[in-house]
Write an enzyme that holds these catalytic residues in place. Structure first.
Site, PDB file in Angstrom:
ATOM      1  N   ASP A 281       0.860  -1.181   0.000  1.00  0.00           N
ATOM      2  CA  ASP A 281       0.000   0.000   0.000  1.00  0.00           C
ATOM      3  C   ASP A 281       0.897   1.232   0.000  1.00  0.00           C
ATOM      4  OD1 ASP A 281      -2.691   1.260   0.263  1.00  0.00           O
ATOM      5  OD2 ASP A 281      -1.830   2.016   2.126  1.00  0.00           O
TER       6      ASP A 281
ATOM      7  N   GLU B 240       0.956   5.666   0.647  1.00  0.00           N
ATOM      8  CA  GLU B 240       0.326   6.939   1.015  1.00  0.00           C
ATOM      9  C   GLU B 240       1.010   8.019   0.188  1.00  0.00           C
ATOM     10  OE1 GLU B 240      -2.323   6.958   2.692  1.00  0.00           O
ATOM     11  OE2 GLU B 240      -2.222   4.963   3.589  1.00  0.00           O
TER      12      GLU B 240
ATOM     13  N   ASP C   2      -6.297  17.524   2.407  1.00  0.00           N
ATOM     14  CA  ASP C   2      -7.220  16.382   2.385  1.00  0.00           C
ATOM     15  C   ASP C   2      -6.471  15.072   2.604  1.00  0.00           C
ATOM     16  OD1 ASP C   2      -9.304  18.110   1.918  1.00  0.00           O
ATOM     17  OD2 ASP C   2      -9.396  17.723  -0.244  1.00  0.00           O
TER      18      ASP C   2
ATOM     19  N   HIS D 110      -4.081  10.376   6.282  1.00  0.00           N
ATOM     20  CA  HIS D 110      -2.956   9.597   6.819  1.00  0.00           C
ATOM     21  C   HIS D 110      -2.174  10.281   7.935  1.00  0.00           C
ATOM     22  CE1 HIS D 110      -0.520  12.168   4.250  1.00  0.00           C
ATOM     23  NE2 HIS D 110      -0.994  11.617   3.141  1.00  0.00           N
TER      24      HIS D 110
ATOM     25  N   HIS E 288      -5.151   6.007   7.961  1.00  0.00           N
ATOM     26  CA  HIS E 288      -4.497   5.152   6.978  1.00  0.00           C
ATOM     27  C   HIS E 288      -2.995   5.158   7.226  1.00  0.00           C
ATOM     28  CE1 HIS E 288      -7.797   4.836   3.721  1.00  0.00           C
ATOM     29  NE2 HIS E 288      -8.341   5.229   4.856  1.00  0.00           N
TER      30      HIS E 288
ATOM     31  N   ASP F  68      -2.098  -0.923   6.533  1.00  0.00           N
ATOM     32  CA  ASP F  68      -3.070  -1.297   5.504  1.00  0.00           C
ATOM     33  C   ASP F  68      -2.598  -2.511   4.712  1.00  0.00           C
ATOM     34  OD1 ASP F  68      -4.515   0.808   6.412  1.00  0.00           O
ATOM     35  OD2 ASP F  68      -4.477   1.980   4.567  1.00  0.00           O
TER      36      ASP F  68
END
Length: 234
Positions: A7, A9, A52, A57, A150, A155
């Site tokens: 995953d 970010e 945002d 995260h 997150h 994740d």
């Protein structure tokens, strides 16, 4: 078969302008975690984290200031993925960013046939949805209560559990490795059940009346009665 569940970010949603700031990877061998993982925070080379994205995260510009650039960790990432399939949830997003980062430093893009999208897999398995990572954790009874924000490694760990369950569960994954098979054989106890004779026979369940009624039935049928024939006789 090696697979890397991963995953990312990012600073935002545009893979042409935004950058990867965290990557978390879990190695699977024949759908079973090997214990190997890779977790990196990455300096986005002057790109600011969008508010945002920060809300999702929680990774700040100040935290990333002293982290290595993608070009400094690219070799480590490529080596970790070498020969494996890339497994991600909504893989178009993560692969779009990863391939953009590779392109910036003149590395080849990952071929689509090496990518597994667990979101597409979930939509085939559960067409009525929902199929977000949180929803799939609830569906498969995977504890995600610690996922308040997150995080790439967290994740990836949750997605690993979800992916294994979608493929048939951990019980199906056991035994796919020769080494694991050998361990199972060595630690399994074989139990032999001795079957003996009853100390006394069970009591007769047919009464005298039952036996007399049966005899009358056979006599009424005559020589064609089934009970008068020997085994194998037609």
């Amino acid at each position: 078969m090696r697979e890397i569940v991963f995953d990312t970010e990012t600073t935002g949603l545009d893979n042409k302008a935004d950058r990867i700031i965290e990557i978390g990877c879990i190695e699977l061998d024949n759908q079973f975690p090997t214990g190997r993982s890779l977790h990196l925070f990455i300096n986005p080379a002057g790109r600011k984290v969008h508010p945002d994205a920060l809300a999702v995260h929680g990774i700040t510009d100040a935290f990333l200031a002293d982290k290595p650039a993608f070009s400094e960790v690219a070799e480590e990432i490529v080596a970790f993925f070498d020969g494996a399939r890339y497994v991600a949830h909504n893989a178009n997003f993560d692969m779009g960013f990863l391939n953009s980062e590779f392109q910036r430093i003149d590395l080849p893009a990952v071929e689509p046939d090496r990518v597994v999208d667990t979101l597409a897999l979930a939509r085939r398995r559960h067409p009525m949805g929902p199929n977000s990572l949180d929803a799939l954790c609830r569906r498969y009874g995977i504890d995600n209560s610690h996922r308040t924000k997150h995080g790439a490694l967290l994740d990836a760990e949750l997605l690993t559990d979800v992916y294994i369950e979608m493929l048939g569960g951990r019980q199906a994954a056991l035994g796919l490795s020769d080494v694991e098979d050998a361990n199972v054989v060595e630690t399994t106890e074989h139990v032999v059940v001795e079957i003996g004779h009853r100390p006394s026979p069970l009591p007769e369940r047919l009464t005298v009346v039952d036996l007399e009624a049966h005899s009358k039935l056979v006599a009424r049928i005559g020589e064609n009665a089934l009970w008068l024939k020997t085994p194998g006789e037609t």
